[in-house]
Design a protein around this motif. Structure first.
Motif, mmCIF file in Angstrom:
data_model
loop_
_atom_site.group_PDB
_atom_site.id
_atom_site.type_symbol
_atom_site.label_atom_id
_atom_site.label_comp_id
_atom_site.label_asym_id
_atom_site.label_seq_id
_atom_site.Cartn_x
_atom_site.Cartn_y
_atom_site.Cartn_z
ATOM 1 N N SER A 169 -83.171 101.196 10.861
ATOM 2 C CA SER A 169 -82.719 100.094 10.116
ATOM 3 C C SER A 169 -81.910 100.529 9.170
ATOM 4 C CB SER A 169 -84.033 99.388 9.610
ATOM 5 O OG SER A 169 -84.696 99.951 8.716
ATOM 6 N N ARG A 170 -82.084 101.766 8.478
ATOM 7 C CA ARG A 170 -81.111 102.037 7.525
ATOM 8 C C ARG A 170 -80.463 103.573 7.688
ATOM 9 N NH1 ARG A 170 -84.404 102.598 2.335
ATOM 10 N NH2 ARG A 170 -86.117 103.345 3.762
ATOM 11 N N ARG A 228 -81.181 105.518 3.169
ATOM 12 C CA ARG A 228 -82.478 105.441 3.073
ATOM 13 C C ARG A 228 -83.251 106.667 2.423
ATOM 14 N NH1 ARG A 228 -81.817 106.968 8.824
ATOM 15 N NH2 ARG A 228 -82.080 109.088 9.045
ATOM 16 N N ASP A 267 -77.164 99.073 7.262
ATOM 17 C CA ASP A 267 -78.633 98.679 6.522
ATOM 18 C C ASP A 267 -78.872 97.246 7.159
ATOM 19 O OD1 ASP A 267 -80.916 97.934 5.397
ATOM 20 O OD2 ASP A 267 -80.010 98.370 3.321
ATOM 21 N N SER A 287 -82.315 96.506 7.130
ATOM 22 C CA SER A 287 -83.642 96.123 6.747
ATOM 23 C C SER A 287 -83.948 94.745 6.073
ATOM 24 C CB SER A 287 -83.990 97.232 5.774
ATOM 25 O OG SER A 287 -83.221 97.424 4.540
ATOM 26 N N ALA A 299 -84.270 92.074 9.173
ATOM 27 C CA ALA A 299 -85.179 92.619 10.540
ATOM 28 C C ALA A 299 -86.235 91.521 10.601
ATOM 29 C CB ALA A 299 -85.645 94.106 10.081
ATOM 30 N N HIS A 300 -86.666 90.999 9.403
ATOM 31 C CA HIS A 300 -87.863 90.125 9.565
ATOM 32 C C HIS A 300 -87.450 89.011 10.155
ATOM 33 C CE1 HIS A 300 -85.344 88.515 5.993
ATOM 34 N NE2 HIS A 300 -86.155 87.450 6.279
ATOM 35 N N GLU A 321 -90.969 102.184 9.743
ATOM 36 C CA GLU A 321 -90.446 100.952 8.831
ATOM 37 C C GLU A 321 -90.023 99.814 9.670
ATOM 38 O OE1 GLU A 321 -86.209 101.041 7.033
ATOM 39 O OE2 GLU A 321 -87.555 101.996 5.457
ATOM 40 N N LEU A 322 -89.308 100.219 11.072
ATOM 41 C CA LEU A 322 -88.899 99.048 11.948
ATOM 42 C C LEU A 322 -90.345 98.214 12.473
ATOM 43 C CD1 LEU A 322 -86.265 100.636 14.387
ATOM 44 C CD2 LEU A 322 -85.693 98.839 12.764
ATOM 45 N N THR A 324 -93.210 97.838 10.695
ATOM 46 C CA THR A 324 -93.409 97.006 9.581
ATOM 47 C C THR A 324 -92.625 96.015 9.414
ATOM 48 O OG1 THR A 324 -94.222 99.137 8.592
ATOM 49 C CG2 THR A 324 -94.063 97.337 7.213
ATOM 50 N N LEU A 325 -91.120 96.028 9.563
ATOM 51 C CA LEU A 325 -90.338 94.787 9.357
ATOM 52 C C LEU A 325 -90.313 93.677 10.239
ATOM 53 C CD1 LEU A 325 -87.320 96.959 7.874
ATOM 54 C CD2 LEU A 325 -88.800 95.824 6.546
ATOM 55 N N ILE A 326 -90.293 94.113 11.445
ATOM 56 C CA ILE A 326 -90.177 93.141 12.467
ATOM 57 C C ILE A 326 -91.496 92.550 12.963
ATOM 58 C CG2 ILE A 326 -89.328 93.073 15.138
ATOM 59 C CD1 ILE A 326 -87.395 95.153 14.591
#
Length: 404
Positions: free
Chosen positions: A256-257, A262, A334, A336, A339-340, A364-365, A367-369
């Motif tokens: 994502s970054r 990052r 970026d 991030s 992504a939500h 991270e992806l 967690t974000l999506i």
């Protein structure tokens, strides 16, 4: 063996009848050399070990090194290839060979049923058409449609060239795997391949617009989307900004970054700058040692010869100036913050020991999506190779996810 005729260039190979024709005229080939050729063509999606080929042509009897070399040379000469040119049968060090010619397959079974409405019996499963469209700012974008069936769109990522990828060991198996039972739509990023090398603007909005233009040109309303490497960031942005068009999202070796964004401390910032400077030096000087280092991050388990082949392929995909710009732009990308907003089911697949993009980016992806699932595979490769043990596993997960 299946009753099938494999067509490549002006040649037609009937695998069932063990017949080779050139422009309709039969080519006489020593039987064991023809057996070797048939096996390579049928297994064209992977590197075939030399020992496997020896077993195949020997039928249980040992085949010596000199005899095998003669059979291989005979097979090559029969299709206009040679040990030095290797346009069709390519040696893949240390001890393997791959058939790399663009090949279509037609069934010889009379009772074969059509694979889809309007598709005649025996239609080529890997038929490919390359076309062009214009993005919102007028940039020429090249895209290709391969195979038959439900669509799968692959976002562009650097290191592609639509006219070369089908014969490049780095990508050949991807097309064979991704086009089984479906239609693959892919395109060259602005600045590389057959798309315009005059990049002009190069923002995330531009890259989203490029994908929009391809989807519109193909006539797709809603489709699954695959993002590989930095193409994953573009796929995330597209799914977030165009939720009505994306039914499923698959992210492989994605982030994502970018590396500079990052970097969380001085050591990581220094490492990111060193990595970028090495890549810059390689592209500016075209020094093979720098380019080999860059290649080793993508194909960690490859041989030095394969890294050199990867570096040579890089030089065919874009100009040094564009290569530098890709490196600098993607290290700062970026997604991030958006992504939500991805609402479709999402599958994230990543190598546990990815040498290019750390597995933390996959976490991270995930967690974000929302509504995402994460699968980690035991590999060090950033781009899965044909002989990577996890390659079939990757295809199985992708197929299962798209069938849900």
């Amino acid at each position: 063996m299946d009753s099938a005729v494999y067509r490549f260039g002006q040649y037609a190979l009937d695998a069932d009848r063990r017949r080779l024709r050139h422009d309709g005229q039969r080519v006489d080939v020593e039987p064991r050399a023809l057996e070797l050729l048939c096996h390579l063509v049928e297994q064209r999606g992977r590197v075939v070990p030399e020992e496997e080929l020896r077993d195949r042509v020997g039928h249980g009897h040992p085949v010596g090194e000199a005899a095998f070399a003669t059979l291989l040379r005979t097979a090559r000469l029969a299709i206009g290839d040679s040990d030095t040119r290797q346009r069709l049968i390519r040696a893949v060090p240390p001890h393997g060979y791959r058939f790399v010619a663009y090949t279509t397959v037609a069934s010889t079974t009379p009772a074969a049923m059509p694979t889809a409405p309007g598709v005649p019996a025996g239609a080529e499963a890997d038929h490919e058409v390359i076309r062009f469209c214009r993005s919102a700012d007028g940039t020429r974008i090249a895209y290709a449609i391969t195979g038959e069936g439900p669509p799968l769109v692959k976002t562009a990522n650097w290191l592609t060239h639509l006219d070369l990828d089908r014969t490049t060991p780095m990508w050949t198996h991807w097309f064979d795997g991704l086009t089984r039972g479906r239609q693959l739509i892919r395109y060259d990023e602005r600045g590389c391949g057959l798309s315009s090398w005059d990049m002009g603007s190069f923002t995330l909005d531009n890259l989203v617009a490029d994908l929009d233009s391809v989807a519109d040109a193909v006539g797709l309303d809603r489709f699954p989307l695959l993002g590989v490497s930095q193409g994953g960031a573009v796929a995330v942005a597209y799914a977030a900004l165009r939720p009505e068009r994306v039914s499923h999202l698959i992210l492989t070796s994605a982030y994502s970054r970018g590396q500079q964004i990052r970097a969380g401390n001085d050591a990581e910032r220094d490492a990111a700058e060193v990595d970028l400077n090495i890549a810059r030096a390689g592209w500016r000087s075209q020094d093979s040692s720098f380019l080999r280092y860059f290649a080793s991050q993508f194909l960690a388990d490859a041989t030095p010869a394969e890294w050199d082949a990867f570096a040579a392929y890089q030089r065919q995909t874009t100009s040094p100036a564009n290569g530098l710009r890709f490196l600098e732009e993607f290290t700062r990308i970026d997604v991030s913050g958006i992504a939500h907003r991805v609402t479709c089911p999402t599958l994230i697949i990543h190598s546990r020991d990815d040498a290019r993009v750390p597995v933390a980016q996959a976490l991270e992806l995930a967690t974000l999506i929302p509504d995402s699932r994460l699968i980690l595979l035991d590999s060090r490769n950033h781009l899965f190779t044909a002989d990577d043990p996890v390659w079939p596993t990757f295809l199985t997960h992708l197929d299962n996810f798209l069938s849900e």
